[in-house]
Design a protein around this motif. Structure first.
Motif, PDB file in Angstrom:
ATOM      1  N   UNK A  88    -107.457 -57.949   0.651  1.00 49.66           N
ATOM      2  CA  UNK A  88    -106.766 -59.037   1.356  1.00 49.66           C
ATOM      3  C   UNK A  88    -105.238 -58.943   1.255  1.00 49.66           C
ATOM      4  N   UNK A  89    -104.729 -58.517   0.092  1.00 49.78           N
ATOM      5  CA  UNK A  89    -103.282 -58.405  -0.080  1.00 49.78           C
ATOM      6  C   UNK A  89    -102.704 -57.320   0.817  1.00 49.78           C
ATOM      7  N   UNK A  90    -103.351 -56.158   0.825  1.00 52.78           N
ATOM      8  CA  UNK A  90    -102.852 -55.055   1.644  1.00 52.78           C
ATOM      9  C   UNK A  90    -103.002 -55.367   3.135  1.00 52.78           C
ATOM     10  N   UNK A  91    -104.069 -56.045   3.504  1.00 50.47           N
ATOM     11  CA  UNK A  91    -104.241 -56.431   4.910  1.00 50.47           C
ATOM     12  C   UNK A  91    -103.133 -57.383   5.348  1.00 50.47           C
ATOM     13  N   UNK A  92    -102.746 -58.278   4.459  1.00 50.37           N
ATOM     14  CA  UNK A  92    -101.657 -59.218   4.772  1.00 50.37           C
ATOM     15  C   UNK A  92    -100.353 -58.477   5.026  1.00 50.37           C
ATOM     16  N   UNK A  93    -100.054 -57.494   4.175  1.00 53.69           N
ATOM     17  CA  UNK A  93     -98.840 -56.694   4.355  1.00 53.69           C
ATOM     18  C   UNK A  93     -98.925 -55.891   5.651  1.00 53.69           C
ATOM     19  N   UNK A  94    -100.099 -55.323   5.922  1.00 57.84           N
ATOM     20  CA  UNK A  94    -100.286 -54.539   7.147  1.00 57.84           C
ATOM     21  C   UNK A  94    -100.062 -55.397   8.390  1.00 57.84           C
ATOM     22  N   UNK A  95    -100.512 -56.653   8.338  1.00 53.39           N
ATOM     23  CA  UNK A  95    -100.283 -57.543   9.482  1.00 53.39           C
ATOM     24  C   UNK A  95     -98.791 -57.786   9.679  1.00 53.39           C
ATOM     25  N   UNK A 110    -112.435 -51.034  18.681  1.00 48.16           N
ATOM     26  CA  UNK A 110    -111.466 -52.021  19.168  1.00 48.16           C
ATOM     27  C   UNK A 110    -112.177 -53.249  19.728  1.00 48.16           C
ATOM     28  N   UNK A 111    -113.245 -53.036  20.486  1.00 41.99           N
ATOM     29  CA  UNK A 111    -113.981 -54.164  21.071  1.00 41.99           C
ATOM     30  C   UNK A 111    -114.594 -55.057  19.983  1.00 41.99           C
ATOM     31  N   UNK A 112    -114.920 -54.474  18.849  1.00 40.62           N
ATOM     32  CA  UNK A 112    -115.546 -55.252  17.773  1.00 40.62           C
ATOM     33  C   UNK A 112    -114.519 -55.931  16.864  1.00 40.62           C
ATOM     34  N   UNK A 113    -113.240 -55.887  17.259  1.00 35.74           N
ATOM     35  CA  UNK A 113    -112.207 -56.558  16.478  1.00 35.74           C
ATOM     36  C   UNK A 113    -111.593 -55.720  15.385  1.00 35.74           C
ATOM     37  N   UNK A 114    -111.691 -54.398  15.527  1.00 41.13           N
ATOM     38  CA  UNK A 114    -111.199 -53.503  14.481  1.00 41.13           C
ATOM     39  C   UNK A 114    -109.728 -53.632  14.169  1.00 41.13           C
ATOM     40  N   UNK A 115    -108.924 -53.992  15.153  1.00 47.00           N
ATOM     41  CA  UNK A 115    -107.480 -54.074  14.908  1.00 47.00           C
ATOM     42  C   UNK A 115    -107.105 -55.230  13.969  1.00 47.00           C
ATOM     43  N   UNK A 116    -108.031 -56.160  13.782  1.00 49.85           N
ATOM     44  CA  UNK A 116    -107.782 -57.279  12.871  1.00 49.85           C
ATOM     45  C   UNK A 116    -108.653 -57.223  11.622  1.00 49.85           C
ATOM     46  N   UNK A 117    -109.487 -56.191  11.506  1.00 52.42           N
ATOM     47  CA  UNK A 117    -110.404 -56.124  10.369  1.00 52.42           C
ATOM     48  C   UNK A 117    -109.631 -55.808   9.090  1.00 52.42           C
ATOM     49  N   UNK A 118    -109.759 -56.648   8.056  1.00 52.83           N
ATOM     50  CA  UNK A 118    -108.983 -56.435   6.827  1.00 52.83           C
ATOM     51  C   UNK A 118    -109.160 -55.062   6.210  1.00 52.83           C
ATOM     52  N   UNK A 119    -110.380 -54.536   6.210  1.00 54.43           N
ATOM     53  CA  UNK A 119    -110.599 -53.225   5.585  1.00 54.43           C
ATOM     54  C   UNK A 119    -109.840 -52.128   6.320  1.00 54.43           C
ATOM     55  N   UNK A 121    -107.093 -52.527   8.191  1.00 54.80           N
ATOM     56  CA  UNK A 121    -105.660 -52.743   7.985  1.00 54.80           C
ATOM     57  C   UNK A 121    -105.218 -52.275   6.599  1.00 54.80           C
ATOM     58  N   UNK A 122    -106.015 -52.612   5.580  1.00 57.89           N
ATOM     59  CA  UNK A 122    -105.670 -52.195   4.220  1.00 57.89           C
ATOM     60  C   UNK A 122    -105.685 -50.675   4.105  1.00 57.89           C
ATOM     61  N   UNK A 123    -106.693 -50.043   4.698  1.00 59.82           N
ATOM     62  CA  UNK A 123    -106.769 -48.580   4.660  1.00 59.82           C
ATOM     63  C   UNK A 123    -105.586 -47.948   5.391  1.00 59.82           C
ATOM     64  N   UNK A 124    -105.180 -48.545   6.513  1.00 60.72           N
ATOM     65  CA  UNK A 124    -104.056 -48.011   7.278  1.00 60.72           C
ATOM     66  C   UNK A 124    -102.757 -48.102   6.471  1.00 60.72           C
ATOM     67  N   UNK A 125    -102.599 -49.190   5.721  1.00 56.15           N
ATOM     68  CA  UNK A 125    -101.404 -49.317   4.886  1.00 56.15           C
ATOM     69  C   UNK A 125    -101.372 -48.212   3.836  1.00 56.15           C
TER      70      UNK A 125
END
Length: 246
Positions: A88-95, A110-119, A121-125
């Motif tokens: 959750x912390x890393x996803x917040x920073x990624x946002x 993308x259709x399943x909401x991947x761009x907002x999925x916390x996991x 986002x955290x992995x991308x960070x």
């Protein structure tokens, strides 16, 4: 220029780095679903960079907390680090960096909401951090991490973040016994772009809690929360049973 390129250029401006090897940034922002849908086509997804970034992140945050809080015990520092670098912390920073819009991603994800999925986002960070480390070195990675995570660490110290049930559960159990706590992924369901994982907490050879989530980390946190809540309930209703959790 495509919308994706616009978002990536904004990201570059935010982090302020000139890339010696721009392909590292491209890789950091490429989700595995994009590679799978395009059948490769020369693309490389970000999972290896995520692996590296995870290790760099743990080192830099550990060093920072060790130096900033000289009076904190090992257990306190471990708890602070876990809360600072949890999903959750890393996803917040990624946002805050708008990483979701910068990702190359398969249509299904993308259709399943991947761009907002916390996991994701955290992995991308973590992948982005891995790319920064390879392209610019440890000092640049340190500056980036501390700039992005200082507000999170401040919230951790003030107790304003979501609870880290994995750490709390381990502390609770090890008050009475040094036996290790471990986690196992019991089940995976759904397509690759929308998987649901079910995790179990194992203590003294028994499953004491279960939980599900869209990432292994999320499932483990939910399993730890389930086990922690069971312990709280047992505290008020009687002694702990030795059998498998219901």
């Amino acid at each position: 220029m495509s919308k994706l390129d616009e978002y990536v250029n904004r990201l570059k401006a935010k982090i302020g780095f000139e890339w010696s090897n721009p392909s590292l940034l491209t890789q950091a922002l490429t989700h595995s679903s994009c590679v799978h849908e395009s059948r490769g086509q020369g693309l490389h997804h970000n999972q290896r960079l995520e692996f590296l970034g995870d290790a760099v992140l743990e080192l830099l945050i550990s060093e920072y907390l060790y130096q900033r809080f000289p009076d904190r015990t090992e257990g306190e520092l471990t708890k602070m680090r876990a809360a600072s670098v949890c999903e959750p912390s890393l996803a917040k920073v990624a946002r805050g960096l708008d990483l979701g819009r910068c990702l190359r991603m398969g249509r299904g994800e993308e259709r399943s909401g991947g761009r907002e999925r916390p996991s994701i986002l955290a992995d991308a960070f973590e992948a982005l951090l891995g790319a920064i480390y390879l392209d610019h070195g440890l000092e640049a990675a340190r500056r980036f991490v501390l700039e992005q995570l200082n507000p999170i660490i401040t919230d951790v110290v003030a107790g304003r973040l979501d609870r880290d049930y994995k750490t709390e559960l381990q502390e609770r159990l090890q008050q009475n016994s040094p036996d290790p706590v471990s986690y196992v992924i019991m089940k995976e369901t759904g397509p690759d772009h929308d998987k649901v994982f079910t995790a179990g907490v194992i203590y003294r050879g028994q499953i004491i809690g279960q939980g599900s989530g869209h990432s292994k980390k999320e499932a483990e946190q939910q399993a730890a929360k389930d086990a922690f809540n069971r312990l709280d309930a047992l505290k008020h209703t009687g002694p702990k049973p030795s059998g498998v959790a219901e």
